[in-house]
Scaffold this active site. Structure first.
Site, mmCIF file in Angstrom:
data_model
loop_
_atom_site.group_PDB
_atom_site.id
_atom_site.type_symbol
_atom_site.label_atom_id
_atom_site.label_comp_id
_atom_site.label_asym_id
_atom_site.label_seq_id
_atom_site.Cartn_x
_atom_site.Cartn_y
_atom_site.Cartn_z
ATOM 1 N N ASP A 179 -11.444 8.625 -2.129
ATOM 2 C CA ASP A 179 -10.626 8.409 -0.942
ATOM 3 C C ASP A 179 -9.407 7.594 -1.379
ATOM 4 O OD1 ASP A 179 -9.412 7.328 1.327
ATOM 5 O OD2 ASP A 179 -11.290 7.072 2.409
ATOM 6 N N ARG B 237 -5.429 -9.711 6.396
ATOM 7 C CA ARG B 237 -4.868 -8.761 5.412
ATOM 8 C C ARG B 237 -3.349 -8.791 5.423
ATOM 9 N NH1 ARG B 237 -6.938 -2.656 5.700
ATOM 10 N NH2 ARG B 237 -5.712 -2.744 7.612
ATOM 11 N N PHE C 154 -14.550 2.137 3.766
ATOM 12 C CA PHE C 154 -14.039 2.216 5.127
ATOM 13 C C PHE C 154 -15.077 2.922 5.993
ATOM 14 C CE2 PHE C 154 -11.593 3.790 8.699
ATOM 15 C CZ PHE C 154 -10.950 2.624 9.070
ATOM 16 N N TYR D 212 -0.661 8.160 7.007
ATOM 17 C CA TYR D 212 0.070 7.195 7.846
ATOM 18 C C TYR D 212 0.157 5.789 7.274
ATOM 19 C CZ TYR D 212 -4.739 6.620 9.683
ATOM 20 O OH TYR D 212 -6.085 6.461 9.818
ATOM 21 N N LYS D 213 -0.400 5.583 6.078
ATOM 22 C CA LYS D 213 -0.318 4.250 5.466
ATOM 23 C C LYS D 213 0.877 4.232 4.505
ATOM 24 C CE LYS D 213 -5.318 3.654 5.986
ATOM 25 N NZ LYS D 213 -5.347 2.658 7.078
#
Lengths: 419, 419
Positions: B196, B378, B126, B221-222
């Site tokens: 990560d 996605r 990312f 937040y995922k």
């Protein structure tokens, strides 16, 4: 001597009095700790609920676009800019004060003239500023020089100094530096300035542009009424925009975050100081807090709030001197040098006296002395909601606490985790 | 071939189905973007309201003690620890993922064997991880080496490498690294590991302790359902606790924050990774999100969620292959190597196809290709609330979008700020 009736009359005559209705204040409490945690604005609960259930719950990921989440750090930043004499597009909401101190110290060191390897701050600065400065100094091989109480910055600004970092209003004493004068002295000596506005923004007029300051940071949860642990903000002079580096080069400070390129390219200007994904709920709450200050603009804005703040703190200090013997007043009596708080000291009992006052519904706070400094009883006034009668009643409660000696009761000396 | 009836039957037989009731999901939407922003837990709105109006509004500053605000980063950290194979007291909630990447890379470099000056990561990591790694590498005079797609980390871990930083599950493809195997290879070569967990924690069993990892960070937040821009978290192996340095040495990571001493003294262990004042409202919301995952423990916890997630992603990929020609499946088909998402690619139209699906109520997202990588469509599955029939319907909608060619309508090619 001011009587309670006099205080009531001053409230009745106060053109800013209606602004108190912007807040949800608990009944029976005189809250003199808005310099630590601002009170809850009446608009916040509904706005937060809208963000949670509507923007997040119903619209989900789409809200980054449709609800403008992506622009939130900039939109709220532009509002804060109006309170501190900065221009639109110059200030962003991001991270914490501590993290922002790190960012601006690193940026300032990157812009300093070669060979300058000293950071100057003051021993009584808020500790987090010093802790971060120590870290940055270690990383950059710099020396951190701390002004002792009473020293003037200009005395320490020689040709080795890269950065002067001061907190505009001191958290312990409420003493206020002359931002414009000191910045001018610093610049004459080739020194960049970092101003911490945590205890001034929203309570004292700040004019970063007029003062010619270089960098500034501040927190959202004191006089900006943004809520516990609200996000902080960071400002860079447009003179430095596009020139300074951002060590915490997160994707939201990238020139094109959604291009997902491998290499970092900083966004233009202050936008590069947004690092990670912004905290939407917290920033929305902060916006409600900032709006309470912008609501004062038709009433004369920060100039009017400042006049009232000075009257409140002067009254507080006068009443303590007149009615409650045994305290030293640690805050400057000179209006030009006093922020929005009154600090008292006493050889013993400070902690317990604050607790006894809290038990009576008068909320100030206690700050322990260290390095030879006295313990402090702090009483902050927030001109948006503090009344003259609150000040009168608070001092009367202090008088009763001392007269009754109830503060000597052992229940008031039980130390809490947060004091 | 699986029919819609088959999918309905699998939902009816799914022991995890009741967990969907923990969420407030909008009617008429099939939400396959919980890997970007998790859905709103049913408990969050009331909890946030309680924090705002009760803890902040009524109790004000006292809540740092009485409501346990001061311990919040640790309390929620301990809950997240249970999801990632970490022990109590080893993980804290703090700052953003980007800021935490900076902290752990600096800590790892500080612990690395002398003379090692290379950080290894991967080109498809990312971007924020890479941007921060570039900054850290520049500050420390290190080289940042990026694995190309298909390369194995072990091939690049020579005696110059200090740190290997990988994202456990890739944000673009959903490909998952073997954390234990790679960590062992790294340690054999004297290399420290930073993991990560943004795209794995809460969707995939993670065992930091079992893998012997060194540092980990992740976002709230995922799959943790903490809300937009929720605070992130950071973990250090107890092997390194008390040994690593914290460049962002804020006051809340001090051994005694309320002693207000001039000099920084790090708190023991992971507590030093709390930097500034924690965001209370946001951390309280995050706790509600984490609680939705802990609520799955009586149902078999992450192992059961993982089984369902694999069945959902396998079904998605199978149905696309069977029913919608023209897409390459970019996610691994091997269960051992696939996270909780399915990614598709196509020579053209990816962005518009995603927009056309959103218009039909099927929310996935688009990730642009760069550096020669393909554009990606996605589709994330969140086993707490994604149903088999959602997967079936989503693929059917994709089939209709392609068959009708409606994605070619120009309204679907209007780029949004956030894509």
């Amino acid at each position: 001597m001011t009587t309670r009736n006099d205080a009531e009359k001053r409230d009745a005559d106060d053109p800013l009095a209606p602004l108190r209705d912007l807040f949800d204040l608990p009944e029976g409490t005189i809250y003199l700790d808005g310099n630590s945690l601002g009170a809850l604005p009446r608009a916040t609960a509904a706005r937060v609920q809208e963000v949670v259930t509507g923007e997040w719950g119903d619209a989900l990921i789409e809200s980054w676009n449709s609800a403008g989440w992506i622009a939130l750090p900039h939109r709220v930043g532009d509002k804060i800019a109006r309170l501190v004499g900065a221009g639109a597009g110059e200030l962003v909401v991001a991270d914490s004060t501590s993290v922002n101190v790190y960012k601006v110290l690193k940026a300032a060191l990157g812009l300093a003239e070669p060979g300058r390897d000293v950071i100057v701050s003051e021993r009584t600065n808020f500790p987090t500023d010093l802790y971060i400065a120590q870290s940055v100094a270690r990383e950059h091989g710099c020396e951190l020089v701390l002004l002792e109480p009473g020293e003037q910055p200009a005395d320490r600004l020689d040709e080795r100094v890269a950065v002067l970092m001061l907190t505009h209003v001191n958290y312990r004493t409420g003493a206020m530096w002359d931002m414009a004068g000191i910045t001018a002295q610093a610049h004459e000596r080739g020194v960049l300035t970092v101003w911490d506005l945590c205890h001034s923004a929203g309570a004292v007029p700040v004019d970063l542009t007029g003062a010619g300051a270089d960098f500034a940071i501040g927190c959202g949860y004191k006089f900006l009424n943004g809520g516990p642990g609200a996000p902080a903000y960071v400002w860079a002079s447009p003179r430095h925009a596009d020139r300074f580096a951002q060590p915490l080069s997160g994707w939201m400070g990238h020139a094109a975050p959604f291009a997902f390129t491998t290499d970092y390219e900083p966004a233009p200007g202050i936008a590069r100081y947004v690092s990670g994904t912004p905290g939407v709920i917290a920033t929305a709450a902060l916006e409600c807090g900032v709006d309470t200050l912008l609501a004062a603009e038709p009433y004369g804005g920060l100039a009017a709030l400042r006049r009232k703040s000075l009257e409140l703190t002067r009254l507080f200090a006068d009443l303590v001197e007149e009615r409650v013997p045994g305290f030293a007043i640690e805050s400057p009596r000179d209006d030009e040098r006093r922020g929005s708080q009154v600090c008292l000291s006493r050889p013993e009992g400070g902690y317990a006296i604050v607790q006894a006052l809290i038990a009576r519904g008068v909320v100030g706070d206690f700050r322990v002395g260290s390095d030879g400094l006295p313990d402090i009883l702090r009483f902050g006034v927030t001109p948006l909601y503090t009344r003259f009668v609150d000040v009168w009643d608070a001092v009367e409660q202090l008088r009763q606490v001392m007269e009754s000696a109830e503060w000597r009761d052992e229940r008031f000396d039980q130390r809490l985790a947060v004091t």
